[in-house]
Design an enzyme around this catalytic site. Structure first.
Site, mmCIF file in Angstrom:
data_model
loop_
_atom_site.group_PDB
_atom_site.id
_atom_site.type_symbol
_atom_site.label_atom_id
_atom_site.label_comp_id
_atom_site.label_asym_id
_atom_site.label_seq_id
_atom_site.Cartn_x
_atom_site.Cartn_y
_atom_site.Cartn_z
ATOM 1 N N TYR A 159 -51.932 -35.367 35.073
ATOM 2 C CA TYR A 159 -53.437 -35.077 35.170
ATOM 3 C C TYR A 159 -54.105 -35.907 36.082
ATOM 4 O O TYR A 159 -55.096 -35.343 36.756
ATOM 5 C CB TYR A 159 -53.661 -35.350 33.725
ATOM 6 N N GLU B 293 -46.771 -29.848 32.709
ATOM 7 C CA GLU B 293 -48.272 -29.464 32.448
ATOM 8 C C GLU B 293 -49.066 -29.979 33.594
ATOM 9 O O GLU B 293 -48.864 -31.127 34.115
ATOM 10 C CB GLU B 293 -48.691 -30.499 30.967
ATOM 11 N N GLU C 74 -43.702 -36.316 26.027
ATOM 12 C CA GLU C 74 -44.593 -37.514 26.316
ATOM 13 C C GLU C 74 -44.446 -38.695 25.081
ATOM 14 O O GLU C 74 -45.317 -38.953 24.445
ATOM 15 C CB GLU C 74 -46.419 -37.102 26.122
ATOM 16 N N ASN D 35 -45.723 -34.095 33.246
ATOM 17 C CA ASN D 35 -46.939 -33.911 33.028
ATOM 18 C C ASN D 35 -47.912 -34.794 33.692
ATOM 19 O O ASN D 35 -47.968 -35.971 33.749
ATOM 20 C CB ASN D 35 -47.362 -34.246 31.542
ATOM 21 N N TRP E 168 -56.357 -32.274 20.192
ATOM 22 C CA TRP E 168 -56.039 -33.425 19.529
ATOM 23 C C TRP E 168 -57.118 -34.179 18.959
ATOM 24 O O TRP E 168 -58.081 -33.701 18.207
ATOM 25 C CB TRP E 168 -55.109 -34.576 20.167
ATOM 26 N N ARG F 250 -43.855 -22.044 28.265
ATOM 27 C CA ARG F 250 -43.573 -23.294 27.373
ATOM 28 C C ARG F 250 -44.140 -23.487 26.217
ATOM 29 O O ARG F 250 -45.576 -23.703 26.174
ATOM 30 C CB ARG F 250 -43.768 -24.437 28.434
ATOM 31 N N HIS G 140 -43.629 -31.832 19.997
ATOM 32 C CA HIS G 140 -44.808 -31.813 20.755
ATOM 33 C C HIS G 140 -45.742 -32.229 19.576
ATOM 34 O O HIS G 140 -46.751 -31.702 19.173
ATOM 35 C CB HIS G 140 -45.282 -30.564 21.416
HETATM 36 C C1 FCB Z 1 -51.206 -33.805 27.152
HETATM 37 C C2 FCB Z 1 -50.722 -33.101 25.857
HETATM 38 C C3 FCB Z 1 -51.144 -31.962 25.703
HETATM 39 C C4 FCB Z 1 -52.594 -31.863 26.173
HETATM 40 C C5 FCB Z 1 -52.891 -32.402 27.394
HETATM 41 C C6 FCB Z 1 -54.274 -32.218 27.653
HETATM 42 O O1 FCB Z 1 -51.053 -35.144 26.999
HETATM 43 O O2 FCB Z 1 -49.255 -33.022 26.108
HETATM 44 O O3 FCB Z 1 -50.891 -31.405 24.284
HETATM 45 O O4 FCB Z 1 -53.332 -32.516 25.046
HETATM 46 O O5 FCB Z 1 -52.544 -33.554 27.569
#
Ligand code: FCB
Length: 456
Positions: A299, A357, A164, A297, A412, A75, A119
């Protein structure tokens, strides 16, 4: 049974601005992230993506690494300003050629390209004309989707429109931590709407340009729990889930924007009435254009505490943050992924889901012997794969998993301080070293299952 379905799509993910570098090469135009990174104080370590992992030049080596890992899919995202440096044409052939070569290289290595159109690196010219809060940006994005899919659509069948929209709209236009760095809640709501609308319109374009296209959108979703059973925390949790998750999931599912959250915006003074004046007739139908999958995504979870009453008046917390945190200070909470996937199945029933992700930032670098013993990342990976498998076993149509990220990269606003890669990058030399977690992932993929032991 700790086996994944036979056709499970094992992948890794990256994004253009975070890895490519070469920001002024072959006719690429300026992106909002070039501008934002060049603004003093915006990036924690004062860096930018001008070199990053130099993937623009080193992609054959990176494809070889993926081949070694055994991934079935990659991806990656397309940098809009490489394709349309001035926002609306003419098309810059050299920019598209880069992705064409990459796609050919992937296919030759037996790896399926999984393309994200947006993105986060919008051409700066389009931001100068208003960016996502401006309705004209919708047609600019659809034109871009059309140009890219006309060229790559003979070889790429799987497409993600946006990555996102919550981050793009909230971090970009409401709290200003991401490009373009605005702080205006109304702009955020208009941006979110135009992102969703451009997604819906692009789905139709992708379908007409690409035979057997599989199209979706990727959302960052956070399963939320109230910190205590108090009425205040329950309401705070409803509001959080409403703005973070349902504000995007509901319109995509054809339900329009959630009424309770609209009422919150009015009560908070972010909207003057319950009429969303940026929504025009036909928009909600377009946003709800059926897709083939939802990209997720994940986390961490959210433990939500009310800020509307003083802590002393609230009930004692019953839910606590777990002890393990990544370098982002994000709690490690794998079962939240199972909860999230089950909730999506129950409340929205998407035809298919992909985890587009999932990963963890840990700074671990090479030891004296050159090996990167990133035990904590391996643990994160293993437990989140367990959580994915648990969801599959409970009937969730999960089609694949993409580890974030293939490489350490430009994170970022944090710059290069946060390392999410399965592969370590020495930024001074651009040397790549697969970490222990990359070896683990390789073994999991080879067995299509989790009964994997790795030598210490
Ligand atoms: C997500 C983003 C990706 C990366 C991860 C840690 O929000 O899509 O680009 O920064 O977090």
């Amino acid at each position: 049974m700790r086996q994944f379905p036979p056709d499970f799509l094992w992948g890794v993910a990256t994004s253009s601005y975070q890895i490519e570098g070469a920001t002024t090469v072959d006719g690429r135009g300026e992106s909002i992230w070039d501008r934002f990174s060049a603004t003093p104080g915006k990036i924690a370590d004062g860096t930018d993506g001008s070199v990053a992992c130099d993937h623009y030049n080193r992609w054959p080596e990176d494809v070889a690494l993926m081949k070694w890992m055994g991934v079935k899919a990659y991806r990656f995202s397309i940098a809009w300003p490489r394709v349309l440096p001035t926002g609306r044409g003419p098309v810059n052939r050299k920019g598209l050629d880069f992705y064409s070569r990459l796609v050919d290289g992937l296919l030759a290595a037996g790896i399926e390209p999984f393309v994200t159109l947006y993105h986060w690196d919008m051409p700066q010219v389009l931001q100068d004309q208003g960016g996502w809060p401006a309705r004209d940006t919708v047609s600019a994005f659809v034109e871009y989707a059309d140009e890219v899919s006309q060229v790559l659509g003979d070889r790429v069948t799987r497409w993600i429109t946006h990555n996102e929209p919550w981050c793009i709209s909230f971090l970009g236009y409401a709290n200003g931590e991401h490009a373009p760095g605005h702080k205006n809640y109304r702009e955020m709501l208009a941006a979110a709407h135009h992102l969703l609308l451009s997604h819906g319109q692009a789905v139709s374009v992708l379908r007409s340009n690409v035979k057997n296209a599989e199209v979706g959108i990727t959302l960052n979703l956070v399963p939320a729990q109230p910190a205590s059973p108090s009425a205040a925390d329950l309401d705070a949790c409803r509001a959080f889930d409403g703005m973070f998750n349902r504000w995007f999931l509901d319109p995509l599912a054809g339900r329009g924007y959630p009424k309770d959250v609209i009422a919150d915006h009015v009560a908070d003074g972010h909207l003057s009435s319950e009429t969303l004046d940026f929504v025009q007739p036909g928009d909600l139908e377009a946003i709800a254009t059926p897709t083939d999958f939802l990209g997720v995504n994940y986390y961490n979870r959210g433990i939500i505490r009310s800020n509307r009453i003083p802590e002393s008046e609230n009930a004692p917390r019953t839910v606590h943050v777990g002890p393990e945190r990544t370098d982002m200070d994000w709690e490690v909470y794998a079962s939240g992924l199972t909860d999230l996937l089950l909730r999506l199945k129950k409340d929205y029933a998407p035809p298919r889901l992909y985890i587009t992700e999932n990963g963890a930032a840990y700074a671990t670098g090479p030891d004296a012997d050159g090996r990167v013993r990133d035990t904590k990342r391996s643990h994160y990976l293993r437990t989140h794969l367990e959580a994915s498998l648990a969801a599959i076993q409970q009937g969730v149509p999960l089609g694949g998993y993409f580890a974030w990220s293939l490489l350490d990269n430009f994170e970022w606003a944090y710059g290069y301080q946060k390392r999410f890669g399965l592969v370590f990058v020495d930024y001074a030399t651009q040397k790549r070293i697969p970490k222990d977690s990359a070896h683990l992932y390789r073994a999991v993929i080879a067995r299509n299952g989790l009964d994997v032991e790795l030598a210490a």
